[in-house]
Enzyme design. Structure first.
Site, PDB file in Angstrom:
ATOM      1  N   HIS A  54       0.831  -1.214   0.000  1.00  0.00           N
ATOM      2  CA  HIS A  54       0.000   0.000   0.000  1.00  0.00           C
ATOM      3  C   HIS A  54       0.868   1.267   0.000  1.00  0.00           C
ATOM      4  CE1 HIS A  54      -3.451  -2.527   0.425  1.00  0.00           C
ATOM      5  NE2 HIS A  54      -3.153  -2.898   1.655  1.00  0.00           N
ATOM      6  N   ASP A  72      -5.577  -8.244  -2.919  1.00  0.00           N
ATOM      7  CA  ASP A  72      -5.859  -7.888  -1.531  1.00  0.00           C
ATOM      8  C   ASP A  72      -7.197  -8.441  -1.043  1.00  0.00           C
ATOM      9  OD1 ASP A  72      -5.758  -6.775   0.972  1.00  0.00           O
ATOM     10  OD2 ASP A  72      -5.524  -4.722   0.324  1.00  0.00           O
TER      11      ASP A  72
END
Length: 457
Positions: free
Chosen positions: A270, A321
């Site tokens: 991220h 994810d």
């Protein structure tokens, strides 16, 4: 040896014609030779060939939560409220249900053009107080699911010891996640020693809020010089950045860079909220970045500084994810589109004079960065890499009638997202659909997980 011949293939960052691909007995490319007439003994591939990509960040169990958190009854909904609802699933899924859910997901990832997945795995322990016959039963469930459908797997046992900065331990609804550095390292070694086909392992730290400085130091000592990937969530949420500043006096990426431990094995997942000096420090360390734009959009994380990361040459990979998107085309598309919306510009990822195609620059970055994230020295259509490939369908919507040089741009920005007629892993074309039992097991698991009274609300 097995020989394949492609009319067009993505080799060396561009389309090249008449490519002879030789597969060795281990399922790796022994030779990749453009400009070669088709030998009589070569199997003709029916369309242009791309390498498969690595899905560099996955929580497989969350596939059972997709579509179940898209309402808001009152108040504000954000990452933290989503997480609390997601725990309803995390607290009860069994190894058998996990294998069923992961099997469905992994079949979908293959259809989405991924041929390897990095599984950021923190569901370690029993859900309801029962005992596992093996402390790695949940990990073996994931490995079994990958082998059921033919997907490659890099398992990343996660160190998770506390609920937040300064916390003494985990919350009651996080008890399944508990694992210190010794546990995660032992799990990694066992997975690697098992020798399962197309299954390997690295290690992970949940985050700076989920693992203490002592945990990080201990894992660093255990890994030593072993060449394997080390993943960590970092700077995904502004609240996490603020908490880290309050607890340590530094932002998460600042803290990691100052620790002196970052190196090319590290993968920062991220890094949504990064400042210029942090990007420069990561670039100096050689660490890689994993972006998950589909999930980052779904959870309201924010937009990463893609131009900054690209400008500094930080290795870049993409991941699925939370599984709201399950194909690399959509991830690359939204990686670029998010920047276009924020900056009100077009072709933000392109590098005029070097690589004028946004799609090509992002795709090549994902090939290289994905290899590092999964722990491979080579990936793509190169000798020594596993013989994974996607054979495009020139008649697919969005590709039909286009000149060769525009094909990759059209795949990313003009197709419906999976315009290939076949997916190859380790030199073998996989069935177009997963076995029927995979879908049936998934449906049964979903009925068990979401019976009336067991909603995620």
């Amino acid at each position: 040896m097995r020989r394949l011949h492609a009319p067009l293939a993505w080799v060396g960052g561009r389309w090249q014609r008449d490519v002879l691909l030789t597969v060795d007995a281990t399922g790796h490319w022994a030779g990749v030779s453009p400009g070669q007439p088709a030998p009589a003994d070569a199997e003709a591939l029916a369309g242009p060939v791309l390498p498969g990509l690595v899905d560099a960040h996955s929580h497989a169990f969350q596939r059972a939560f997709v579509g179940l958190a898209e309402t808001r009854a009152a108040g504000q909904d954000d990452f933290w409220s989503w997480r609390d609802r997601m725990y309803a699933l995390a607290l009860r899924i069994s190894p058998q249900q996990l294998r069923a859910v992961a099997g469905q997901l992994y079949a979908e990832l293959l259809r989405g053009g991924y041929t390897q997945v990095c599984e950021f795995h923190y569901l370690h322990h029993p859900a309801r107080g029962e005992r596992f016959g093996d402390e790695l039963d949940m990990a073996w469930a994931l490995a079994g699911a990958a082998q059921d459908v033919g997907l490659g797997l890099t398992l990343l046992p996660v160190v998770y010891t506390r609920s937040g900065f300064g916390a003494a331990g985990l919350r009651p609804d996080q008890h399944r996640f508990a694992a210190d550095a010794d546990w995660a390292w032992r799990a990694c070694q066992r997975i690697r020693a098992a020798g399962l086909p197309r299954v390997t392992a690295g290690v992970a730290l949940h985050s700076l809020r989920g693992a203490s400085p002592d945990d990080i130091a201990r894992l660093h000592r255990l890994v030593g010089d072993t060449d394997l990937p080390v993943h960590i969530h970092v700077a995904e949420q502004t609240a996490e950045v603020a908490d880290c500043l309050a607890a340590t006096g530094q932002r998460p990426l600042q803290w990691l860079a100052a620790s002196g431990r970052l190196d090319p094995r590290w993968q920062l997942v991220h890094a949504t909220h990064a400042q210029h000096d942090e990007i420069e420090a990561v670039a100096r360390s050689g660490a890689g970045l994993v972006l998950c734009p589909g999930t980052e959009a779904n959870l309201g994380d924010g937009l990463a500084d893609l131009p900054g990361w690209l400008r500094h040459g930080v290795p870049l990979a993409v991941g699925s994810d939370s599984q709201v998107t399950r194909g690399w085309v959509e991830e690359l598309r939204w990686l670029e589109y998010g920047q276009r919306l924020a900056l009100r510009q077009r072709n933000v990822a392109a590098a005029p004079g070097v690589q004028p195609s946004s799609a090509a620059r992002l795709f090549d970055a994902a090939v290289r960065g994905g290899a590092r994230a999964a722990g491979f020295a080579a990936w793509g259509l190169v000798p020594g890499a596993r013989a994974d490939a996607l054979v495009l369908d020139r008649q697919a919507d969005g590709l039909r009638g286009l000149p060769d040089e525009a094909l990759l741009d059209a795949v990313v920005f003009g197709s419906h997202g999976a315009p290939w007629q076949s997916v190859w892993v380790a030199g073998r074309a996989l069935p177009r659909r997963a076995p029927q039992r995979v879908g049936e097991a998934f449906e049964q698991a979903m009925r068990e997980l979401w019976t009336p009274g067991l909603s995620p609300g």
